[in-house]
Structures are given as structure tokens and as C-alpha cells.
Scaffold this motif. Structure first.
Motif, PDB file in Angstrom:
ATOM      1  N   THR A  25       0.830  -1.205   0.000  1.00 49.82           N
ATOM      2  CA  THR A  25       0.000   0.000   0.000  1.00 49.82           C
ATOM      3  C   THR A  25       0.862   1.252   0.000  1.00 49.82           C
ATOM      4  OG1 THR A  25      -0.243  -0.197   2.394  1.00 49.82           O
ATOM      5  CG2 THR A  25      -2.033  -1.014   1.062  1.00 49.82           C
ATOM      6  N   GLN A  26       1.985   1.223   0.714  1.00 51.28           N
ATOM      7  CA  GLN A  26       2.836   2.415   0.730  1.00 51.28           C
ATOM      8  C   GLN A  26       3.405   2.709  -0.653  1.00 51.28           C
ATOM      9  OE1 GLN A  26       5.675   1.870   3.866  1.00 51.28           O
ATOM     10  NE2 GLN A  26       4.271   2.586   5.451  1.00 51.28           N
ATOM     11  N   LEU A  27       3.849   1.673  -1.335  1.00 50.71           N
ATOM     12  CA  LEU A  27       4.405   1.871  -2.675  1.00 50.71           C
ATOM     13  C   LEU A  27       3.365   2.495  -3.600  1.00 50.71           C
ATOM     14  CD1 LEU A  27       6.435  -1.426  -3.251  1.00 50.71           C
ATOM     15  CD2 LEU A  27       7.355   0.891  -3.194  1.00 50.71           C
ATOM     16  N   ILE A  28       2.178   1.912  -3.583  1.00 45.97           N
ATOM     17  CA  ILE A  28       1.131   2.413  -4.473  1.00 45.97           C
ATOM     18  C   ILE A  28       0.692   3.812  -4.053  1.00 45.97           C
ATOM     19  CG2 ILE A  28      -1.202   2.002  -5.340  1.00 45.97           C
ATOM     20  CD1 ILE A  28      -0.659  -1.011  -4.999  1.00 45.97           C
ATOM     21  N   GLU A  29       0.517   3.997  -2.747  1.00 46.88           N
ATOM     22  CA  GLU A  29       0.037   5.285  -2.251  1.00 46.88           C
ATOM     23  C   GLU A  29       1.013   6.405  -2.597  1.00 46.88           C
ATOM     24  OE1 GLU A  29      -1.662   4.881   1.703  1.00 46.88           O
ATOM     25  OE2 GLU A  29      -1.450   7.053   1.964  1.00 46.88           O
ATOM     26  N   GLN A  30       2.288   6.145  -2.456  1.00 45.94           N
ATOM     27  CA  GLN A  30       3.279   7.170  -2.789  1.00 45.94           C
ATOM     28  C   GLN A  30       3.185   7.571  -4.258  1.00 45.94           C
ATOM     29  OE1 GLN A  30       7.318   6.453  -1.745  1.00 45.94           O
ATOM     30  NE2 GLN A  30       7.011   6.824   0.436  1.00 45.94           N
ATOM     31  N   ARG A  31       3.012   6.556  -5.114  1.00 46.47           N
ATOM     32  CA  ARG A  31       2.853   6.861  -6.537  1.00 46.47           C
ATOM     33  C   ARG A  31       1.643   7.749  -6.764  1.00 46.47           C
ATOM     34  NH1 ARG A  31       5.147   3.795 -10.497  1.00 46.47           N
ATOM     35  NH2 ARG A  31       3.370   3.635 -11.877  1.00 46.47           N
TER      36      ARG A  31
ATOM     37  N   TRP B  18      -8.387  -1.930  -4.561  1.00 49.95           N
ATOM     38  CA  TRP B  18      -7.450  -0.961  -3.974  1.00 49.95           C
ATOM     39  C   TRP B  18      -8.082  -0.214  -2.797  1.00 49.95           C
ATOM     40  CZ3 TRP B  18      -3.046   0.559  -2.593  1.00 49.95           C
ATOM     41  CH2 TRP B  18      -2.772   1.883  -2.290  1.00 49.95           C
ATOM     42  N   MET B  21      -8.265  -2.457   0.170  1.00 55.10           N
ATOM     43  CA  MET B  21      -6.933  -2.669   0.731  1.00 55.10           C
ATOM     44  C   MET B  21      -6.534  -1.478   1.599  1.00 55.10           C
ATOM     45  SD  MET B  21      -3.955  -3.936  -1.796  1.00 55.10           S
ATOM     46  CE  MET B  21      -2.293  -3.743  -1.190  1.00 55.10           C
ATOM     47  N   LEU B  22      -6.821  -0.306   1.080  1.00 55.08           N
ATOM     48  CA  LEU B  22      -6.490   0.927   1.769  1.00 55.08           C
ATOM     49  C   LEU B  22      -7.259   1.022   3.081  1.00 55.08           C
ATOM     50  CD1 LEU B  22      -4.531   2.968   0.824  1.00 55.08           C
ATOM     51  CD2 LEU B  22      -6.353   4.242  -0.269  1.00 55.08           C
ATOM     52  N   THR B  25      -5.657  -1.399   5.673  1.00 58.68           N
ATOM     53  CA  THR B  25      -4.379  -0.969   6.244  1.00 58.68           C
ATOM     54  C   THR B  25      -4.558   0.273   7.110  1.00 58.68           C
ATOM     55  OG1 THR B  25      -3.852   0.197   4.195  1.00 58.68           O
ATOM     56  CG2 THR B  25      -2.915  -1.971   4.466  1.00 58.68           C
ATOM     57  N   MET B  70      12.008   4.276   2.946  1.00 61.18           N
ATOM     58  CA  MET B  70      11.338   4.979   1.856  1.00 61.18           C
ATOM     59  C   MET B  70      11.044   6.442   2.205  1.00 61.18           C
ATOM     60  SD  MET B  70       8.784   2.099   0.150  1.00 61.18           S
ATOM     61  CE  MET B  70       7.921   1.333   1.511  1.00 61.18           C
ATOM     62  N   VAL B 150       4.516  -4.129  -8.596  1.00 57.70           N
ATOM     63  CA  VAL B 150       4.568  -2.695  -8.308  1.00 57.70           C
ATOM     64  C   VAL B 150       6.011  -2.213  -8.312  1.00 57.70           C
ATOM     65  CG1 VAL B 150       4.086  -0.914  -6.597  1.00 57.70           C
ATOM     66  CG2 VAL B 150       2.428  -2.710  -7.005  1.00 57.70           C
ATOM     67  N   GLN B 154       7.434   0.596 -10.774  1.00 59.36           N
ATOM     68  CA  GLN B 154       8.092   1.731 -10.123  1.00 59.36           C
ATOM     69  C   GLN B 154       9.442   2.023 -10.790  1.00 59.36           C
ATOM     70  OE1 GLN B 154       6.234   2.872  -7.713  1.00 59.36           O
ATOM     71  NE2 GLN B 154       7.407   3.665  -5.999  1.00 59.36           N
TER      72      GLN B 154
END
Lengths: 162, 162
Positions: A25-31, B18, B21-22, B25, B70, B150, B154
Motif C-alpha cells: 500500500t505504501q508503494l502504491i500510495e506514494q505513486r 485498492w 486494501m487501503l 491498512t 522509503m 509494483v 516503479q
DNA sequence: TATTGTTATACTCTATAACTATA
DNA sequence: TATAGTTATAGAGTATAACAATA
């Protein structure tokens, strides 16, 4: 397994799952955050607020928005102020209760949101593109189960502390 | 499906996944954050930094920490300052490169982290307790696939923009 | 010149609590 | 008294960019 062992049972699997979930989720959210900023000069909380309003054309009251966005009231006021200043949303008096206000998208806001939402959907589809439809479905179902369980545990805790 | 249709293909399933998932979390993360604050007077980024160090007894360099967490370098400096002031971590010169520093847990830090990590594991086990071992495993596998995808996407984007 | 880490700055989001106005 | 929303405040986290020391 005796009580002692049960108390100290290994929860490594759950922990590993949690860390992996968080990473995803962090990877996607940052994007998503950086693209919202670069392409639309907006932020995720602002996008989320507009997304809530988009589903309810007649608008939502502040406290309802607050509940749905899972943040406290003061924050919703702040974000609403910004969006109102930009002409994206408007505050509409509620007849029958002069304390309350309905927040609703303006037509400008609706157009702006439609563009963002379309791009957002593409970004998400890219990010989740590595999964087959079947896998998407399985994840959706399992996370639904998780969501229900977490929500229940959450309410129990609130009950305890209240 | 022709090109036009493919371009406008519906990605509703991915989007729904998504959002779910969000939600999951965020619910869990909020619980963890507030408990870290209440029970240990600390924050998630501080906990995460200590967790990274705990895995590497000899310590990690600032830029390595920055990559793993990150976040950008200045933030790591800030959090490290706090933890050092509390005696949880120490900065150790690196022989052979006088610019670099290794950050490592002190024995105080190691003890404090062990307590927190134990509690943390219990919280997570509670939150994920609604899932069977089999379901945990399935989720872990599918999210592993997602994570890889992802990460690859990225890197491609970074490649493009560089 | 490039890299390591620090400093300075500014901005967003957040929660808390006191406050106003209505109910 | 309780509720709807606002205001004020303080704190955490973040990125960016300029900087010093060293490679």
C-alpha cells in the motif's frame, strides 16, 4: 497446546503478512500522491473528500464526511475551506437545522474530479496489473473478511474504553 | 476487443480492490499508531526505524536507512536525533569513510524494542485473527506477486523520468 | 565532481480542546 | 444539555534545497 504455549504462540505469519501488506500500500500510495501533486496539484485527502462527495450528489454533512474519511472534524473544515476557495465544493444550508451544512461538489468540482478519477483508475490498474482477474477477486474477498474482522475488533475496543 | 475498447476498458475491479486494501491498512495502522503512542510514547516511523536496525546488529548507514524506510535523508536525521537523545541508538563512525556513520541500537534500545515488538506482534495477530492460516498464506502469496509487480513498474517509471 | 549526512524551511495532515450557534 | 461546525494550537511527517565535509 497448553495455555502457556498458546499465550506465546508464534504470530510470525501474521506479522509477515502485515509488513508485506504495508509495503504494497505504501508503494502504491506514494505513486498516487506524487502524481496527484504533479498532474493535478492536489493531495490525497482532498481527492478522497471529493470522491466521497461524488457518490452523493445532494451532498454530505460535515460530520458524515468526517466519519467516512476517518478524520476529526477540524480537518474536514480545513480541507473544505481550501476546496471551496477553489470553487470545487460549496456549503449549502440544511433546511430544518440551521447548525448543519451540506457540502456538495460544484459543477466545476464535478468536472475536475471526473478527470482525476479517470487518471486515478488508470494508475491503480497499472499498479494492480500484475494480478489476474481471478487473483483480484480472491484478494477482494479475503480482504473483505479481514475488514469485517478488524471493524468488529475496533468496535469492541471502543466499547471497552467507553 | 479493439484498441478503442481496450483503452477505455473498465478497471472497476482493481479500483474496488485498492480501496478495500487501503481501508484495511488504515484501520490497522491507526490502531497501531495510537497504541504505540499510549503504551510506549513513540511513533510508527520511530518504531520502523528501530525495526530496521534490530535486524542488522552491526548497524546501518543513514542512506541505507533512508532507502529502506522509503523517506528522504533529512527525515532520517531527525528521527535518529530523537532516538539518540533518548539513548536508543548511537552513531558510530565508519572506518575507511569519514563521511559515513553507522546507526545501531544500543542495548537500551534493543531491550525497549523487544518489548514493543512483542506487543506489536500481538496487536497484529489480533487484527488478522479473523483469517485462517490458509487464508493468511494465500494473501501473503498474492501480495508478494503484487509487490513484485509494483516494484517493477516503479523502476520503469524512474527509468523513464531519469 | 560525486557522495554522505546535516541543516533550514515550508507545507500538509493530524488530533485535541475551547468556542459559537443552534437544537 | 447535547449537537454541528469552527477556530486555535501544537506536533509529526514529509519533501526540497542549500550546505559542509570527505571521497
Amino acid at each position: 497446546m497448553d495455555l502457556e504455549a498458546r499465550l506465546h504462540a508464534d504470530h510470525g505469519e501474521e506479522l509477515r503478512l502485515w509488513l508485506r501488506m504495508l509495503t504494497c500500500t505504501q508503494l502504491i500510495e506514494q505513486r498516487v500522491r506524487s502524481r496527484l501533486r504533479e498532474q493535478f496539484e492536489t493531495t490525497l485527502p482532498r481527492f478522497d473528500l471529493m470522491a466521497q462527495l461524488e457518490r452523493v450528489p445532494q451532498g454530505l454533512k460535515m460530520n458524515e464526511l468526517s466519519r467516512r474519511l476517518m478524520v476529526t472534524g477540524g480537518n474536514v473544515t480545513g480541507i473544505t475551506d481550501q476546496l471551496e476557495a477553489e470553487g470545487m465544493v460549496q456549503r449549502v444550508p440544511v433546511q430544518g437545522d440551521r447548525r448543519a451544512l451540506l457540502i456538495r461538489l460544484t459543477s466545476t468540482g464535478r468536472k475536475a474530479f471526473a478527470e482525476m478519477a479517470h487518471q486515478h483508475e488508470v494508475w491503480i490498474a497499472e499498479a494492480l496489473g500484475g494480478l489476474s482477474p481471478r487473483e483480484v477477486d480472491t484478494l477482494y474477498t479475503l480482504l473483505g473478511k479481514l475488514k469485517q474482522h478488524v471493524a468488529r475488533v475496533q468496535n469492541e475496543s471502543i466499547g471497552e474504553s467507553a
